[in-house]
Structures are given as C-alpha cells and as structure tokens.
Design an enzyme around this catalytic site. Structure first.
Site, PDB file in Angstrom:
ATOM      1  CD  GLU A 173      -2.487  -1.289   2.433  1.00 54.44           C
ATOM      2  OE1 GLU A 173      -2.874  -0.434   3.264  1.00 54.44           O
ATOM      3  OE2 GLU A 173      -3.438  -2.472   2.753  1.00 54.44           O
ATOM      4  CD  GLU A 290      -4.809  -8.237   1.965  1.00 56.72           C
ATOM      5  OE1 GLU A 290      -5.455  -7.079   2.536  1.00 56.72           O
ATOM      6  OE2 GLU A 290      -3.244  -7.778   1.871  1.00 56.72           O
TER       7      GLU A 290
HETATM    8  O1  G3I Z   1      -5.807 -11.097  18.813  1.00 54.44           O
HETATM    9  C1  G3I Z   1      -4.524 -10.307  18.980  1.00 54.44           C
HETATM   10  C2  G3I Z   1      -4.259 -10.411  20.498  1.00 54.44           C
HETATM   11  O2  G3I Z   1      -4.045 -11.752  20.956  1.00 54.44           O
HETATM   12  C3  G3I Z   1      -3.274  -9.505  20.908  1.00 54.44           C
HETATM   13  O3  G3I Z   1      -2.971  -9.524  22.313  1.00 54.44           O
HETATM   14  C4  G3I Z   1      -3.338  -8.105  20.438  1.00 54.44           C
HETATM   15  C5  G3I Z   1      -2.271  -7.293  20.786  1.00 54.44           C
HETATM   16  O4  G3I Z   1      -2.540  -5.944  20.185  1.00 54.44           O
HETATM   17  O5  G3I Z   1      -3.626  -7.946  18.968  1.00 54.44           O
HETATM   18  C6  G3I Z   1      -4.923  -8.721  18.577  1.00 54.44           C
HETATM   19  O6  G3I Z   1      -4.666  -8.890  17.117  1.00 54.44           O
HETATM   20  C7  G3I Z   1      -5.526  -7.952  16.391  1.00 54.44           C
HETATM   21  C8  G3I Z   1      -5.474  -8.787  15.116  1.00 54.44           C
HETATM   22  O7  G3I Z   1      -5.963  -8.067  13.901  1.00 54.44           O
HETATM   23  C9  G3I Z   1      -6.536  -9.896  15.504  1.00 54.44           C
HETATM   24  O8  G3I Z   1      -7.675  -9.588  15.428  1.00 54.44           O
HETATM   25  C10 G3I Z   1      -4.278  -6.716  16.321  1.00 54.44           C
HETATM   26  O9  G3I Z   1      -4.466  -5.947  17.520  1.00 54.44           O
HETATM   27  C11 G3I Z   1      -4.887  -5.789  15.064  1.00 54.44           C
HETATM   28  O10 G3I Z   1      -3.779  -5.030  14.972  1.00 54.44           O
HETATM   29  C12 G3I Z   1      -4.903  -6.853  13.776  1.00 54.44           C
HETATM   30  O11 G3I Z   1      -5.439  -6.191  12.819  1.00 54.44           O
HETATM   31  C13 G3I Z   1      -5.095  -6.453  11.500  1.00 54.44           C
HETATM   32  C14 G3I Z   1      -4.666  -5.468  10.449  1.00 54.44           C
HETATM   33  O12 G3I Z   1      -4.560  -5.890   9.166  1.00 54.44           O
HETATM   34  C15 G3I Z   1      -3.757  -4.733  11.016  1.00 54.44           C
HETATM   35  O13 G3I Z   1      -2.483  -5.515  11.166  1.00 54.44           O
HETATM   36  C16 G3I Z   1      -6.240  -7.483  10.798  1.00 54.44           C
HETATM   37  O14 G3I Z   1      -6.142  -8.652  11.680  1.00 54.44           O
HETATM   38  C17 G3I Z   1      -5.883  -7.836   9.284  1.00 54.44           C
HETATM   39  O15 G3I Z   1      -6.873  -8.563   8.940  1.00 54.44           O
HETATM   40  C18 G3I Z   1      -5.450  -6.615   8.480  1.00 54.44           C
HETATM   41  O16 G3I Z   1      -5.213  -7.101   7.399  1.00 54.44           O
HETATM   42  C19 G3I Z   1      -4.904  -6.038   6.580  1.00 54.44           C
HETATM   43  C20 G3I Z   1      -3.626  -6.415   5.529  1.00 54.44           C
HETATM   44  O17 G3I Z   1      -2.668  -6.558   6.377  1.00 54.44           O
HETATM   45  C21 G3I Z   1      -3.503  -5.262   4.600  1.00 54.44           C
HETATM   46  N1  G3I Z   1      -4.724  -5.068   3.568  1.00 54.44           N
HETATM   47  C22 G3I Z   1      -5.870  -4.692   4.278  1.00 54.44           C
HETATM   48  C23 G3I Z   1      -6.162  -5.748   5.450  1.00 54.44           C
HETATM   49  C24 G3I Z   1      -7.520  -5.504   6.109  1.00 54.44           C
HETATM   50  O18 G3I Z   1      -7.446  -4.330   6.771  1.00 54.44           O
END
Ligand code: G3I
Length: 381
Positions: A173, A290
C-alpha cells in the site's frame, strides 16, 4: 498515444486498442442483481485448492495463527480447502518486534510448522507497511539509521525463512491517489525517512535475504471502474515502471480485492482485463492476495446476500483467471466465523456478515461454489 496517456484516461493499452480495433465502446458497468435462474453449484466435491492446483494455480486463505492452534474445525478446514496460507497480522513489525534489538518469531514458526505438516505454500505479509508499526518505531528510527534498521529487519525476517516462502509482500500500500505528490506515493513514515527509494531498497534487501521468494508489491482498490481506482491503477503502474526500469527484483503484483458488493455496478471487465494485461506486459506475475466480498450494504435476507456475494466472486474471478499471468487467489479468511469485516464493515442491522466461502459452521456457501466454478472454468497454466 503513449501507454501512460492511456493510463491517465483510465485505460490500459490493451483495452483501448481492443476497443478501437473492434469499433466498439467498452461494455457498460455490470449490475449485481443476480438473475433468479442463475445457480451456484459446482460439480463434484473437490476442494478449492484441488481445483486451483488442477489448473496450475494456488488457492489459499489468510490465517490467524492462534486460531490454528485453538480451533480444530478451523485448522482442518484450512488444511482441506487450501494449498497456501498467509498470516493476517503476525509477521508485521508490531507483532514480531517487541523492541529495536529483538524479534519474536514464536507464532510464525508455529505457522510454518502447520504449513509443513499440511504441505501448504506460505505467503509472507508484509515486510514494509505504514501500519502496524511498533510503538518504539517513531522515536527510535531516524533518517540516519532508517536504512540499517530496514536492512536488519528484512535480512533477519526474510533470511530466517529463506527457501520456505512462496512469495513475500515486500511493500504494502505505497500508493495514495489523494497524495499531493506527482508520483502518487503515500505520505508515510518510510517515505519521510528514506524518500521514494525505500521501495527499491526493500525489494533489493528482500531478494538478497531470500533469492527464491517471489517478491510482490501489494495494494488495494485496483478493481473497479471509478476515477479513484483509475488514479490508484495509474499510481501502481508508475511505481512498477520505476522499479522495472531500474531492474529492481520485483516479480509480482498483488491485488488485494476487498470488493464492495454494493459497488459492483462499477465493475468493468474490459478495464480490469486491460490493467492485468498491462502488468503482465512488464513480465510480472499477478496474485489476488486478500479477496473477500463485503456484504455490509446488501439486503438482510441471507439467501439473497449469499447469491449476490457469490455472483461477485464468480464474475470477478472469471475475468481475473483469464489472464495467464495470474498465479493464484487468496481469500482474506476462509470462514465467516473469522473475518476482519465483522468489525471493520459491520452491518447497520447488526446481522453477522457473510463475505467468505464457508459459513461460520464451515459449511460450503454459494460463494464457495462460485470460486470453485471459476477455478474449474479457468484456462490451465
Ligand atoms: O488477537 C490479538 C491479541 O491476541 C493481541 O494481544 C493483540 C495485541 O494488540 O492483537 C490482537 O490482534 C489484532 C488482530 O488484528 C487480530 O484481530 C491486532 O491487534 C490488530 O492490529 C490486527 O489487525 C489486522 C490489521 O491488518 C492490522 O495489522 C487484521 O487482523 C488484518 O486482517 C488486517 O489485514 C490488512 C492487511 O494486512 C492489508 N490489507 C488490508 C487488510 C485489512 O485491513
């Protein structure tokens, strides 16, 4: 007329030339209203991965490593349906870099073990992104040390798994259409620290760390016929031209394909075909990295919603898989039980979202059949 001028018009050389040659205007945008006689039934029961593999393609899903450990139904569905996996967040700086000196690979090592156990290819996501940076990043990384910090990160992370990663999303991105920059680079920490060369640096570092991995540039909103997405496509093509003209080791482009079903009216097959052909003409492979179909603004009725979602999967993938340079498809999740859209694109009526191939009980939905049919009808590689 130069290709770039065509791009500025929002068209690739492919479709403009084709349209002129055929003396026809480009097809109007499609309606997403699904004809009542359209059915979504794939023949046989083979998995999505087996159907993809039969055509020389891959199919896989984003995974949560914790859920692979904790949810046996989820783990077995991933193992059954996929030939590839990618972690949703666990390889991002925020989750593997507790401090400037150390790395925490425990979760990703577990995922690699799961992949080995089930003979799954692994996509790495992502070595450079402006999001999910650790709290220490802003105060610790400066223009003076940024290149060495980046180099150490990439050589340590990509080097650890060298030879085991099918492809890395090296940079994610980097383009922003509303950027006030002529090159449409997104204003972000890596640009501020290293200038526009940060993308080239990252790819060269990744290739040195893992010469076998397919190095990918990954981005979103590249799919539909809108002026915003025209600008995004133009920015991506300018970046790709910059990198390939400098012999930077880039091998593929990832289209994230988070598709809004309620915007599918703006889907223009000719324009997407042309964009994919333009990328392929640069000698690059293409991946859908994705994919999910966002049903946030669709009717509440589940049968109706599932049919519209399925039609978007099938109509989009039937165009994409026609392009020989396309190597495979990843959905961002496999089951509605676990999707980032449950929070990010929640429905106003509070109903559970249904963007993925399997329902929350891991049963195959019309979307699964739509993807299966797209693979079955795809030309072999
Ligand atoms: O579940 C954990 C928890 O165990 C942990 O203690 C905590 C610590 O902050 O994080 C939790 O995980 C979260 C995770 O999603 C699972 O829900 C994270 O905080 C959160 O930042 C994470 O967000 C991810 C996001 O990217 C930012 O990295 C999403 O899962 C993920 O689906 C999303 O994916 C992005 C791609 O990388 C790029 N394209 C867009 C896509 C959707 O936004």
């Amino acid at each position: 007329m130069k290709r770039r001028d065509l791009l500025l018009m929002g068209l690739g050389a492919g479709s403009m030339a084709a349209a002129i040659a055929a003396g026809r205007t480009l097809r109007p945008a499609r309606s997403y209203n699904v004809p009542p006689d359209r059915t979504f039934v794939a023949s046989g029961t083979q998995s999505l991965g087996d159907r993809a593999r039969a055509k020389g393609l891959f199919y896989g899903s984003e995974v949560s490593i914790a859920r692979l450990r904790d949810d046996t139904e989820y783990a077995s569905s991933i193992a059954e349906e996929c030939t590839a996996i990618v972690p949703g967040y666990e390889w991002k700086w925020r989750f593997i870099r507790p401090d400037p000196q150390s790395f925490d690979f425990e979760k990703c090592d577990d995922m690699m073990d799961f992949a080995t156990q089930h003979n799954l290819q692994v996509r790495g996501h992502t070595l450079v992104w402006y999001q999910s940076l650790p709290d220490w990043f802003e105060d610790y990384v400066t223009p003076a040390n940024a290149e060495s910090v980046l180099a150490r990160h990439i050589e340590t992370v990509a080097g650890r798994y060298a030879g085991k990663i099918y492809s890395w999303d090296v940079v994610n991105e980097a383009i922003e259409p509303y950027s006030n920059r002529a090159d449409l680079f997104r204003k972000e920490p890596w640009l501020d620290l290293l200038g526009t060369d940060y993308v080239e640096l990252a790819f060269r570092m990744a290739h040195e760390a893992d010469p076998n991995a397919l190095l990918t540039y990954n981005d979103y909103r590249l799919d539909f016929d809108t002026s915003y997405e025209d600008r995004r496509r133009e920015g991506v093509m300018r970046l790709l031209e910059r990198l390939t003209s400098r012999n930077v080791p880039i091998h593929a482009v990832g289209l994230q394909a988070h598709l809004n079903a309620h915007e599918f009216e703006t889907f223009n097959p000719e324009k997407l075909r042309s964009f994919l052909a333009d990328i392929a003409s640069m000698g690059l492979k293409i991946m859908i990295t994705e994919m999910d179909v966002i049903d946030q603004k669709l009717p509440a009725d589940i049968a109706t919603r599932d049919r519209v979602v399925a039609s978007v999967y099938e109509d989009y993938l039937s165009v994409v898989l026609d392009e020989p340079a396309v190597a495979g498809v990843m959905t961002w999740g496999l089951s509605d039980r676990y999707t980032w859209l449950a929070n990010e694109k929640a429905r106003e009526d509070g109903l559970a979202v249904r963007p993925l191939p399997l329902d929350s009980e891991f049963q195959r939905k019309p979307a699964w059949h739509a993807i299966a049919r797209a693979f079955d009808n795809a030309p072999p590689r």
